[in-house]
Structure formats: structure tokens, C-alpha cells
Design an enzyme around this catalytic site. Structure first.
Site, mmCIF file in Angstrom:
data_model
loop_
_atom_site.group_PDB
_atom_site.id
_atom_site.type_symbol
_atom_site.label_atom_id
_atom_site.label_comp_id
_atom_site.label_asym_id
_atom_site.label_seq_id
_atom_site.Cartn_x
_atom_site.Cartn_y
_atom_site.Cartn_z
ATOM 1 N N ARG A 1 -12.507 -7.446 -9.784
ATOM 2 C CA ARG A 1 -13.912 -7.616 -9.422
ATOM 3 C C ARG A 1 -14.653 -6.284 -9.527
ATOM 4 O O ARG A 1 -14.050 -5.218 -9.622
ATOM 5 C CB ARG A 1 -14.033 -8.166 -7.996
ATOM 6 C CG ARG A 1 -13.598 -9.605 -7.849
ATOM 7 C CD ARG A 1 -13.554 -10.046 -6.388
ATOM 8 N NE ARG A 1 -12.462 -9.414 -5.653
ATOM 9 C CZ ARG A 1 -12.204 -9.629 -4.361
ATOM 10 N NH1 ARG A 1 -12.990 -10.430 -3.667
ATOM 11 N NH2 ARG A 1 -11.180 -9.042 -3.775
ATOM 12 N N LYS B 1 -13.061 -3.723 -2.654
ATOM 13 C CA LYS B 1 -11.954 -3.568 -1.716
ATOM 14 C C LYS B 1 -11.987 -2.199 -1.056
ATOM 15 O O LYS B 1 -12.630 -1.262 -1.537
ATOM 16 C CB LYS B 1 -10.614 -3.760 -2.440
ATOM 17 C CG LYS B 1 -10.390 -5.182 -2.930
ATOM 18 C CD LYS B 1 -10.421 -6.210 -1.805
ATOM 19 C CE LYS B 1 -9.237 -6.110 -0.878
ATOM 20 N NZ LYS B 1 -9.273 -7.147 0.193
ATOM 21 N N TYR C 1 -15.583 -4.198 1.540
ATOM 22 C CA TYR C 1 -14.650 -4.806 2.491
ATOM 23 C C TYR C 1 -13.702 -3.717 2.979
ATOM 24 O O TYR C 1 -13.153 -2.965 2.180
ATOM 25 C CB TYR C 1 -13.828 -5.918 1.828
ATOM 26 C CG TYR C 1 -14.585 -7.184 1.526
ATOM 27 C CD1 TYR C 1 -15.131 -7.955 2.542
ATOM 28 C CD2 TYR C 1 -14.736 -7.628 0.211
ATOM 29 C CE1 TYR C 1 -15.820 -9.122 2.266
ATOM 30 C CE2 TYR C 1 -15.417 -8.794 -0.078
ATOM 31 C CZ TYR C 1 -15.962 -9.545 0.951
ATOM 32 O OH TYR C 1 -16.646 -10.694 0.670
ATOM 33 N N HIS D 1 -11.587 -4.321 6.385
ATOM 34 C CA HIS D 1 -10.506 -4.948 7.156
ATOM 35 C C HIS D 1 -9.696 -3.881 7.896
ATOM 36 O O HIS D 1 -8.473 -3.834 7.826
ATOM 37 C CB HIS D 1 -9.608 -5.801 6.249
ATOM 38 C CG HIS D 1 -10.333 -6.912 5.558
ATOM 39 N ND1 HIS D 1 -10.830 -8.015 6.231
ATOM 40 C CD2 HIS D 1 -10.670 -7.084 4.251
ATOM 41 C CE1 HIS D 1 -11.427 -8.818 5.364
ATOM 42 N NE2 HIS D 1 -11.350 -8.281 4.167
ATOM 43 N N GLU E 1 -17.198 -7.540 5.854
ATOM 44 C CA GLU E 1 -16.650 -8.659 6.621
ATOM 45 C C GLU E 1 -17.189 -8.762 8.034
ATOM 46 O O GLU E 1 -17.000 -9.790 8.694
ATOM 47 C CB GLU E 1 -15.119 -8.599 6.654
ATOM 48 C CG GLU E 1 -14.516 -7.504 7.502
ATOM 49 C CD GLU E 1 -14.359 -6.176 6.759
ATOM 50 O OE1 GLU E 1 -13.723 -5.274 7.321
ATOM 51 O OE2 GLU E 1 -14.873 -6.043 5.627
ATOM 52 N N VAL F 1 -7.202 -18.516 9.587
ATOM 53 C CA VAL F 1 -7.756 -18.105 10.869
ATOM 54 C C VAL F 1 -8.429 -16.745 10.723
ATOM 55 O O VAL F 1 -7.850 -15.820 10.157
ATOM 56 C CB VAL F 1 -6.657 -18.027 11.947
ATOM 57 C CG1 VAL F 1 -7.216 -17.467 13.245
ATOM 58 C CG2 VAL F 1 -6.063 -19.408 12.171
ATOM 59 N N VAL G 1 -4.150 -16.818 4.035
ATOM 60 C CA VAL G 1 -5.394 -16.227 3.557
ATOM 61 C C VAL G 1 -5.848 -15.097 4.475
ATOM 62 O O VAL G 1 -6.593 -14.210 4.061
ATOM 63 C CB VAL G 1 -6.495 -17.309 3.438
ATOM 64 C CG1 VAL G 1 -7.779 -16.725 2.874
ATOM 65 C CG2 VAL G 1 -6.016 -18.454 2.549
ATOM 66 N N ASP H 1 -5.108 -10.147 4.910
ATOM 67 C CA ASP H 1 -5.800 -8.858 4.891
ATOM 68 C C ASP H 1 -6.344 -8.474 6.256
ATOM 69 O O ASP H 1 -6.860 -7.372 6.449
ATOM 70 C CB ASP H 1 -6.920 -8.822 3.837
ATOM 71 C CG ASP H 1 -7.902 -9.958 3.959
ATOM 72 O OD1 ASP H 1 -7.809 -10.732 4.933
ATOM 73 O OD2 ASP H 1 -8.772 -10.092 3.078
ATOM 74 N N ALA I 1 -3.380 -10.307 -0.879
ATOM 75 C CA ALA I 1 -4.461 -9.856 -0.006
ATOM 76 C C ALA I 1 -5.830 -9.890 -0.675
ATOM 77 O O ALA I 1 -6.848 -9.787 0.012
ATOM 78 C CB ALA I 1 -4.168 -8.448 0.496
ATOM 79 N N ASN I 2 -5.870 -10.021 -1.977
ATOM 80 C CA ASN I 2 -7.162 -10.111 -2.672
ATOM 81 C C ASN I 2 -7.161 -11.298 -3.623
ATOM 82 O O ASN I 2 -7.351 -11.175 -4.819
ATOM 83 C CB ASN I 2 -7.487 -8.801 -3.414
ATOM 84 C CG ASN I 2 -6.487 -8.485 -4.530
ATOM 85 O OD1 ASN I 2 -5.303 -8.773 -4.399
ATOM 86 N ND2 ASN I 2 -6.957 -7.899 -5.608
#
Length: 376
Positions: A15, A75, A94, A96, A118, A239, A267, A270, A299-300
Site C-alpha cells: 500500500r 504501517k 497506523y 498500534h 487507529e 475483537v 485479525v 496487530d 498483521a497487514n
């Protein structure tokens, strides 16, 4: 403002944080945009398109970091990028943080301004910059899960939707948010028998109303999870606790309750994962097996469909990027509470509670960094 778009260097991450259309919009507002050579190639955008939109191409990632006031990424920075980040540089991507103390400590040490996609949050609690990738990841979770149920890939050898005379697969989805809803739609569309679990009865009522007949809802608790994993073929962990580490709903010892060849797709990996035995993998080596159970923990995930993912992501991020560029990060965050909640680390301080709690580190009130004088 001077904006830099480096090429993503995380494993199999194709991406890009800004499309040529985004460059055009930023240029219209008087901003200068530097893009690393080949940054958009993986998503189908050639350098010539960026040049035509008004971007200035730079040959190396070092050059982009060196010149930019705001770095736009997809990322989180990886270790090789840490030393490129400058004091007071704005990073919009992102992060995380709650899943990586190493990254958190690195950004604290650099004194950067880390605004995380996020945790940008609207007053209605929706997460506008997470939603598009959650939609992609939720749909991909079922697509990948169906593939890894095939016997040559160590799955149970089950066709997700079955055929006439043969029952379809049983799919369990933990979490009824964006990821879970999209996963349920995909699994149901393929003909599987789907169960969605969530702790919110109101959410389960809503899902029960909108989902097709082959989707049922169930309250999420340990007893129900233990019973369901005995009979499910594909389990999707969906979740999310914004900015915080995901809780472990499936523990290591629960694997013995599953049948060999069951597929787990986490999912939430990450953010630490909601399945205890999951740890991040890559598109290059996406799965591993524990106790005969296949774990898919990339993770991506959206990085595998970069054209779709890049367009979906940049549609959401560009309006916020324009605010940051037009006003500067402090004024933009004062004016927009969505962006204010996106601030995680500023000038060596943690300003987001979920990150501080994850590592038992001090929390600084975000308002204090917004009342200080503008940083150079």
C-alpha cells in the site's frame, strides 16, 4: 507544509499513504509533497502519475524523512526507520502502539508527534480511519480462511459453503464490529453456517436483524466460546479495543478442544491478538500450526490487495491530512476532537491512555501538549 510519502518497507506491504489524486489536493492548498521513487508501484500508481500531480520525487527513504515536516505512511515505522525520524516530526500512520513496547519506546526517544490512524475517533465512537481497512480485513479473513481449510494447506479439507447433500462449514466470528460484520457477510454469502459472538446484546439484536438466515448470534462468554470451538471449522478473531491490547478470548489450553485442521484467523493480531497462541506473521509465511490447528496471523492483511486498500484508506485519511497540513497539528487537534484522540505520543510523552496502560507507563494529559507554544 512539507509532506513526505516514503515507500512502505514492511514485509509484503504494497500500500501507499497518498495517491496522485491526494497529491493534487494537497498541492491545491499550497503544500509541497515529496514522494519516494516507486512508493506507489505496488498499488498500481506510477511515478509519472505523481509527477503529473505535482509531487517531487526523491530517490531514497532517507531523503524523504530528512525533508518532511509531516510523514504520511500506512504501517508503523520499523526498526530501520527509527533513526530517520526527527524531533517534532509529525508521523501520520497506523501505529498500534499497545502491541509493541519497542516501537513505543523508540518513538518516545525520538520526540516525534505520533498521530495514529487507529485511534482517530468520532463522537459516536466510530473509527473513521480504521473502518476501511477493517472492512477489507474482515472480508479477507474469510477468503483466506476458506483457502487454508483446504487439505493441501493443512486444513480440514472442507469447502466453506458445502454442496447439495453435504453440510457447509461452521464459522465462528468473535466480535460483532466492522471486521466481524464484514466477515459474516462474506462467510454467509459463500453459504457457510455462521455464528457471531459479541458482549453487546444491542449489537447482537442489530446483527440478527440485518444478517441472512444462515447467520446466528450468540452472547460472548467463556462457556459459549468453549462449546462453539469444538464444532467450528473456521474461527475469526475480530475483537478491537481502540488503542489498547486485545483480550485473549481463546487461550492456549483451548486448542485441545478443537479438531485438527481447524483454521484460526486473528485479525486483531496487530493489537496483540485475541487468540493467545497467535503471533504476527507475514504474507510471505502467513501460517503456522500448533496442536494441529492452523493459525493465520498476518498483521497487514489488506496489504495483499493494495489497489483496493490504498484507495479505501486514502479516501478516509486525506480530509484529515488536509486539516493537519493547513493548520498545523496542534491547531488541527484543537479544532477537531477526532484528530485530538489520534494523538498517542508527543515530544517524549504518552498522551493516549490505552498505550500507557499497556506498558504501565506515565500518561500525560493530551490537553497540555495542545496548549504549549507551537513546536518548531
Amino acid at each position: 507544509m512539507v509532506i513526505g510519502v516514503p515507500k512502505e518497507i514492511k514485509n509484503n506491504e504494497n500500500r501507499v499513504a497518498l495517491t496522485p489524486a491526494g497529491v493534487t489536493e494537497l498541492r491545491k492548498h499550497g503544500h509541497t509533497v515529496y514522494v519516494q521513487v516507486n512508493a506507489g508501484e505496488g498499488s498500481g500508481f506510477e511515478d509519472e502519475e505523481y509527477i503529473a500531480a505535482g509531487a517531487i520525487m526523491l530517490p531514497t527513504i532517507e531523503a524523504v524523512y530528512n525533508i518532511a515536516e509531516m510523514i504520511m505512511k500506512v504501517k508503523e515505522p520499523i526498526a530501520s526507520e527509527y533513526d530517520l525520524i526527527k524531533q517534532d516530526q509529525l508521523l501520520f500512520t497506523y501505529f498500534h502502539f499497545a502491541s509493541s513496547e519497542e516501537l513505543t519506546q523508540a518513538m518516545l526517544a525520538k520526540g516525534a508527534v505520533c498521530l495514529a490512524y487507529e485511534t482517530v475517533e468520532r463522537p459516536d465512537r466510530s473509527l473513521p480511519l480504521l473502518v476501511p481497512m477493517s472492512e477489507v480485513a474482515g472480508r479477507m479473513a474469510v477468503q483466506e480462511g476458506a483457502k487454508y481449510l483446504e487439505k493441501p494447506l493443512k486444513g480440514r479439507g472442507i469447502l466453506l459453503g458445502g454442496v447439495p447433500g453435504v453440510k457447509p462449514a461452521n464459522v465462528l466470528i468473535l466480535g460483532g464490529g466492522i471486521v466481524g460484520t464484514q466477515a459474516a457477510k462474506m462467510a454467509a454469502g459463500l453459504g457457510a453456517h455462521v455464528t457471531i459472538m459479541d458482549v453487546s446484546l444491542a449489537r447482537l439484536r442489530y446483527l440478527s436483524d440485518i444478517m441472512p438466515p444462515n447467520v446466528q448470534t450468540m452472547m460472548s462468554n467463556e462457556y459459549n466460546i468453549r462449546e462453539m470451538i469444538k464444532v467450528c471449522d473456521l474461527i475469526v478473531g475480530a475483537v478491537l479495543i481502540p488503542g489498547a491490547k486485545a483480550p485473549h478470548l481463546i487461550t492456549r489450553e483451548m486448542l485441545k478442544l478443537m479438531r485438527a485442521g481447524t483454521v484460526l484467523v486473528d485479525v486483531a493480531v496487530d493489537q496483540g491478538g485475541c487468540i493467545e497462541t497467535c503471533s504476527p506473521t507475514t504474507h510471505e509465511n502467513p501460517t503456522f500450526i500448533i496442536d494441529g490447528v492452523v493459525h493465520y496471523c498476518v498483521a497487514n492483511m489488506p496489504g495483499a490487495v493494495p489497489y483496493t486498500s490504498t484507495l479505501a484508506l486514502t479516501n478516509a485519511t486525506l480530509p484529515y491530512a488536509l486539516q493537519l497540513a493547513n493548520k498545523g497539528w496542534q491547531q488541527a487537534c484543537r479544532d477537531n476532537s477526532d484528530l485530538k484522540l489520534g494523538l498517542n505520543v508527543v515530544d517524549g510523552k504518552i498522551v493516549y491512555k490505552g498505550v500507557a496502560d499497556a506498558f504501565n507507563l506515565p500518561l500525560t494529559d493530551v490537553s497540555t501538549v495542545l496548549t504549549e507554544e507551537e513546536m518548531a
